[in-house]
Design an enzyme around this catalytic site. Structure first.
Site, mmCIF file in Angstrom:
data_model
loop_
_atom_site.group_PDB
_atom_site.id
_atom_site.type_symbol
_atom_site.label_atom_id
_atom_site.label_comp_id
_atom_site.label_asym_id
_atom_site.label_seq_id
_atom_site.Cartn_x
_atom_site.Cartn_y
_atom_site.Cartn_z
ATOM 1 N N GLY A 75 -8.698 -49.196 -22.640
ATOM 2 C CA GLY A 75 -9.571 -48.339 -22.992
ATOM 3 C C GLY A 75 -10.889 -48.773 -23.663
ATOM 4 O O GLY A 75 -11.608 -48.040 -24.201
ATOM 5 N N SER A 125 -8.212 -51.226 -18.851
ATOM 6 C CA SER A 125 -9.607 -51.106 -18.049
ATOM 7 C C SER A 125 -9.544 -51.723 -16.462
ATOM 8 O O SER A 125 -10.389 -52.370 -16.326
ATOM 9 C CB SER A 125 -10.531 -51.941 -19.012
ATOM 10 O OG SER A 125 -10.472 -51.550 -20.212
ATOM 11 N N ASN A 135 -2.164 -43.039 -15.708
ATOM 12 C CA ASN A 135 -1.693 -42.411 -16.996
ATOM 13 C C ASN A 135 -2.911 -41.519 -17.116
ATOM 14 O O ASN A 135 -3.833 -41.971 -17.654
ATOM 15 C CB ASN A 135 -1.383 -43.754 -17.918
ATOM 16 C CG ASN A 135 -1.045 -43.090 -19.089
ATOM 17 O OD1 ASN A 135 -0.784 -41.823 -19.420
ATOM 18 N ND2 ASN A 135 -1.042 -44.003 -20.145
ATOM 19 N N GLU A 160 -0.342 -47.211 -27.359
ATOM 20 C CA GLU A 160 -0.902 -45.709 -28.073
ATOM 21 C C GLU A 160 0.452 -45.122 -28.654
ATOM 22 O O GLU A 160 0.293 -44.644 -30.012
ATOM 23 C CB GLU A 160 -1.498 -44.976 -27.111
ATOM 24 C CG GLU A 160 -2.942 -45.387 -26.901
ATOM 25 C CD GLU A 160 -3.622 -44.975 -25.392
ATOM 26 O OE1 GLU A 160 -3.073 -44.130 -24.804
ATOM 27 O OE2 GLU A 160 -4.346 -45.677 -25.119
ATOM 28 N N LYS A 169 -2.808 -39.696 -19.905
ATOM 29 C CA LYS A 169 -2.867 -39.563 -21.295
ATOM 30 C C LYS A 169 -3.097 -38.362 -21.932
ATOM 31 O O LYS A 169 -2.671 -37.188 -20.846
ATOM 32 C CB LYS A 169 -3.932 -40.612 -22.118
ATOM 33 C CG LYS A 169 -3.800 -41.846 -21.405
ATOM 34 C CD LYS A 169 -4.700 -42.917 -22.178
ATOM 35 C CE LYS A 169 -4.421 -44.368 -21.567
ATOM 36 N NZ LYS A 169 -4.972 -45.363 -22.446
ATOM 37 N N HIS A 197 4.305 -47.416 -24.253
ATOM 38 C CA HIS A 197 2.687 -47.376 -24.241
ATOM 39 C C HIS A 197 2.175 -47.831 -25.473
ATOM 40 O O HIS A 197 2.703 -47.317 -26.704
ATOM 41 C CB HIS A 197 2.018 -46.252 -23.576
ATOM 42 C CG HIS A 197 0.831 -46.387 -23.516
ATOM 43 N ND1 HIS A 197 -0.401 -46.482 -24.333
ATOM 44 C CD2 HIS A 197 0.018 -46.750 -22.125
ATOM 45 C CE1 HIS A 197 -1.571 -46.556 -23.843
ATOM 46 N NE2 HIS A 197 -1.358 -46.983 -22.481
ATOM 47 N N GLU A 226 0.123 -54.816 -20.674
ATOM 48 C CA GLU A 226 -1.073 -53.773 -20.950
ATOM 49 C C GLU A 226 -1.369 -54.715 -22.245
ATOM 50 O O GLU A 226 -1.105 -54.356 -23.485
ATOM 51 C CB GLU A 226 -0.716 -52.671 -21.331
ATOM 52 C CG GLU A 226 -0.416 -51.799 -19.718
ATOM 53 C CD GLU A 226 -0.875 -50.375 -19.930
ATOM 54 O OE1 GLU A 226 -1.711 -50.181 -19.161
ATOM 55 O OE2 GLU A 226 -0.397 -49.909 -21.016
HETATM 56 P P1 PGA Z 1 -7.372 -47.811 -19.583
HETATM 57 O O1 PGA Z 1 -5.884 -47.539 -20.045
HETATM 58 O O2 PGA Z 1 -7.230 -48.104 -18.128
HETATM 59 O O3 PGA Z 1 -7.980 -46.510 -20.121
HETATM 60 O O4 PGA Z 1 -7.753 -48.891 -20.176
HETATM 61 C C1 PGA Z 1 -4.629 -48.144 -19.478
HETATM 62 C C2 PGA Z 1 -3.438 -47.696 -20.088
HETATM 63 O O5 PGA Z 1 -3.489 -47.270 -21.469
HETATM 64 O O6 PGA Z 1 -2.402 -47.865 -19.381
#
Ligand code: PGA
Length: 252
Positions: free
Chosen positions: A169, A208, A6, A93, A8, A91, A163
């Protein structure tokens, strides 16, 4: 096994042209599904770059409607038209930044399935919810809505991604055991919903994931791959995560 990157709101035409052919060459003979999800403007180019390779392309969102007066939005049919096979939905976010509720997520899952896209649906608890002992209650409620929407007949096109919001993140990763516990419960929930579907459903872990922790996570019996954010922007790191998943190629 499935590993999805992803991107983003990162990337550029130069990155798509630079990264995807390299990934495709690196992962030429891998025995797993690899998906890259760049931002909307780059999907068409990403599909061109990935054509004929083991790398598939996915979007990071879609609108619930097939077409219409929805300024600034993108439909599932448009995603199919530019070569997408996958789409990330729900997601955290988007749930946080755009107020996406379970009701909206469900409409998007339906739209994706109608358009012939495979949805990767994200579920996960916040830090407060985990500390309050509510992890599975939250994740089960998010998943139940999606299962009801898909129905037993369409479950095989669906992928769930666990997740934990506190791990996205942040550099904090759920331990393999913490993730396994939630994945197993999710699988049992799916099995209770539709007999036989639990073992067939793929449940990814996200939060992460890096090359350094991927193998330990993917060694867990109910983790069927990963949804990778930050580490997917580094081609070598992402390829190493894919190879860690391939070590589990005996699994679905
Ligand atoms: P990250 O994000 O690997 O940067 O923690 C994972 C995600 O948001 O799918």
């Amino acid at each position: 096994m499935l590993v999805a990157g992803n991107w983003k709101m990162h990337g550029s035409q130069a990155m798509v042209r630079g990264v995807i052919p390299v990934l495709a060459a690196e992962l030429r003979s891998v025995e797993l599904d690899v998906v890259v999800c760049p931002p909307f403007p780059y999907l068409s180019m990403a599909s061109e770059c990935a054509r004929g390779s083991a790398v598939a392309v996915g979007a990071q969102d879609l609108h619930p409607a097939a077409s219409g007066a929805h300024t600034g939005e993108v439909s599932g049919q448009m995603l199919r038209d530019v070569g997408c096979e996958w789409v990330i939905i729900g997601h955290s976010e988007r749930r946080a930044d755009n107020g996406e509720t379970d009701a909206i997520v469900v409409c998007k899952v339906n739209a994706a399935l109608e358009a012939g896209l495979s949805p990767i649906v994200c579920v996960g608890e916040t830090r407060e919810e985990r500390e309050g002992g509510r992890t599975f209650e939250v994740v089960a409620a998010q998943s139940a809505a999606v299962l009801e929407c898909a129905g037993p007949g369409r479950l095989r096109s669906l992928v769930l991604a666990y997740e934990p919001v506190w791990a996205i993140g942040t550099g904090l990763t759920a331990s393999p055991e913490q993730a396994q516990d939630v994945h197993l419960r999710l699988r049992r929930q799916v099995e209770a919903f539709a007999s036989g579907a639990g073992s067939a459903l793929r449940v990814l872990y996200g939060g992460s994931v890096k090359a350094a922790n991927a193998a330990a996570l993917f060694a867990m019996p109910d983790i069927d791959g990963g949804l990778i954010g930050g580490a997917s922007l580094d081609t070598g790191e992402f390829a190493a995560i894919c190879r860690a998943a391939e070590g589990r190629s005996w699994n679905k």
